[in-house]
Scaffold this active site. Sequence first.
Site, PDB file in Angstrom:
ATOM      1  N   HIS A 164       2.247   6.668   9.716  1.00  0.00           N
ATOM      2  CA  HIS A 164       1.097   6.896   9.554  1.00  0.00           C
ATOM      3  C   HIS A 164       0.654   6.830  11.103  1.00  0.00           C
ATOM      4  O   HIS A 164       0.899   5.871  11.912  1.00  0.00           O
ATOM      5  CB  HIS A 164      -0.093   5.955   8.906  1.00  0.00           C
ATOM      6  CG  HIS A 164       0.047   6.198   7.356  1.00  0.00           C
ATOM      7  ND1 HIS A 164      -0.828   6.846   6.831  1.00  0.00           N
ATOM      8  CD2 HIS A 164       0.790   5.675   6.728  1.00  0.00           C
ATOM      9  CE1 HIS A 164      -0.422   6.761   5.349  1.00  0.00           C
ATOM     10  NE2 HIS A 164       0.536   5.676   5.352  1.00  0.00           N
ATOM     11  N   HIS A 193       7.399   7.123   5.937  1.00  0.00           N
ATOM     12  CA  HIS A 193       6.304   7.700   6.554  1.00  0.00           C
ATOM     13  C   HIS A 193       5.634   6.946   7.605  1.00  0.00           C
ATOM     14  O   HIS A 193       5.242   5.811   6.919  1.00  0.00           O
ATOM     15  CB  HIS A 193       5.481   8.747   5.842  1.00  0.00           C
ATOM     16  CG  HIS A 193       4.746   7.975   4.687  1.00  0.00           C
ATOM     17  ND1 HIS A 193       5.279   7.613   3.568  1.00  0.00           N
ATOM     18  CD2 HIS A 193       3.397   7.500   4.691  1.00  0.00           C
ATOM     19  CE1 HIS A 193       4.524   6.955   2.800  1.00  0.00           C
ATOM     20  NE2 HIS A 193       3.691   6.908   3.310  1.00  0.00           N
ATOM     21  N   GLY A 225       0.871  -1.304  -0.124  1.00  0.00           N
ATOM     22  CA  GLY A 225       0.006  -0.235  -0.054  1.00  0.00           C
ATOM     23  C   GLY A 225       0.808   1.414   0.052  1.00  0.00           C
ATOM     24  O   GLY A 225       0.270   2.215   0.250  1.00  0.00           O
ATOM     25  N   GLN A 226       2.183   1.049  -0.024  1.00  0.00           N
ATOM     26  CA  GLN A 226       2.874   2.448  -0.104  1.00  0.00           C
ATOM     27  C   GLN A 226       2.698   3.127  -1.308  1.00  0.00           C
ATOM     28  O   GLN A 226       2.974   2.456  -2.575  1.00  0.00           O
ATOM     29  CB  GLN A 226       4.481   1.987   0.162  1.00  0.00           C
ATOM     30  CG  GLN A 226       5.408   3.213   0.173  1.00  0.00           C
ATOM     31  CD  GLN A 226       6.845   2.946   0.629  1.00  0.00           C
ATOM     32  OE1 GLN A 226       7.050   1.846   0.703  1.00  0.00           O
ATOM     33  NE2 GLN A 226       7.583   4.151   0.796  1.00  0.00           N
TER      34      GLN A 226
HETATM   35  P1  AMP Z   1       1.244   5.374   1.784  1.00  0.00           P
HETATM   36  O1  AMP Z   1       0.065   4.895   0.805  1.00  0.00           O
HETATM   37  O2  AMP Z   1       1.312   4.761   2.799  1.00  0.00           O
HETATM   38  O3  AMP Z   1       2.526   5.769   0.804  1.00  0.00           O
HETATM   39  O4  AMP Z   1       0.829   6.958   2.225  1.00  0.00           O
HETATM   40  C1  AMP Z   1       1.162   8.142   1.691  1.00  0.00           C
HETATM   41  C2  AMP Z   1       0.090   8.961   2.387  1.00  0.00           C
HETATM   42  O5  AMP Z   1       0.394  10.498   1.962  1.00  0.00           O
HETATM   43  C3  AMP Z   1      -1.679   8.888   1.956  1.00  0.00           C
HETATM   44  O6  AMP Z   1      -2.172   8.713   3.170  1.00  0.00           O
HETATM   45  C4  AMP Z   1      -1.670  10.296   1.575  1.00  0.00           C
HETATM   46  O7  AMP Z   1      -3.057  10.893   1.515  1.00  0.00           O
HETATM   47  C5  AMP Z   1      -0.744  11.223   1.928  1.00  0.00           C
HETATM   48  N1  AMP Z   1      -0.152  12.507   1.180  1.00  0.00           N
HETATM   49  C6  AMP Z   1       0.018  12.484  -0.168  1.00  0.00           C
HETATM   50  N2  AMP Z   1       0.227  13.769  -0.550  1.00  0.00           N
HETATM   51  C7  AMP Z   1       0.174  14.331   0.661  1.00  0.00           C
HETATM   52  C8  AMP Z   1       0.653  15.711   0.934  1.00  0.00           C
HETATM   53  N3  AMP Z   1       0.786  16.395  -0.138  1.00  0.00           N
HETATM   54  N4  AMP Z   1       0.258  16.243   2.159  1.00  0.00           N
HETATM   55  C9  AMP Z   1      -0.027  15.508   3.057  1.00  0.00           C
HETATM   56  N5  AMP Z   1      -0.292  14.174   2.961  1.00  0.00           N
HETATM   57  C10 AMP Z   1      -0.135  13.708   1.691  1.00  0.00           C
END
Ligand code: AMP
Length: 112
Positions: free
Chosen positions: A100, A98, A91-92
Amino acid sequence: MDCLFCKIVAGEIPARKLYEDDQVVAFHDVGPQAPVHFLVIPKKHIRTLKDLEEGDKALAGHMVYTAQQLAREQGCEEGFRLVMNCEALAGQSVFHIHLHVLGQRPMHWPPG
Ligand code: AMP
């Protein structure tokens, strides 16, 4: 620099920041999946969890420590969830690690 989160670290893309120090930045997720949903990222670009090096162990610990401190500040004393997705299969979608932090709603296990 192609990395979205490196751009947030550099201040080139706006983010709703909760916290910042010399090692990490925390900001609200743009697509929240819970009433509280923020991300804790290292300032250093690390593509996935698999790319963590021996020398990054203290940084990874600092991310977790920061996450729980901020979760408590955000009113998640009763419970919260930390998630780190590693690679697209898990799911990345942003390839700069990062953590969550999700809270203030019931969570279920196992995740989908
Ligand atoms: P993942 O799918 O674990 O890589 O999580 C990426 C996360 O980044 C998702 O929950 C997105 O909603 C979040 N995201 C993407 N772009 C931004 C942004 N510009 N500011 C804050 N969150 C973001």
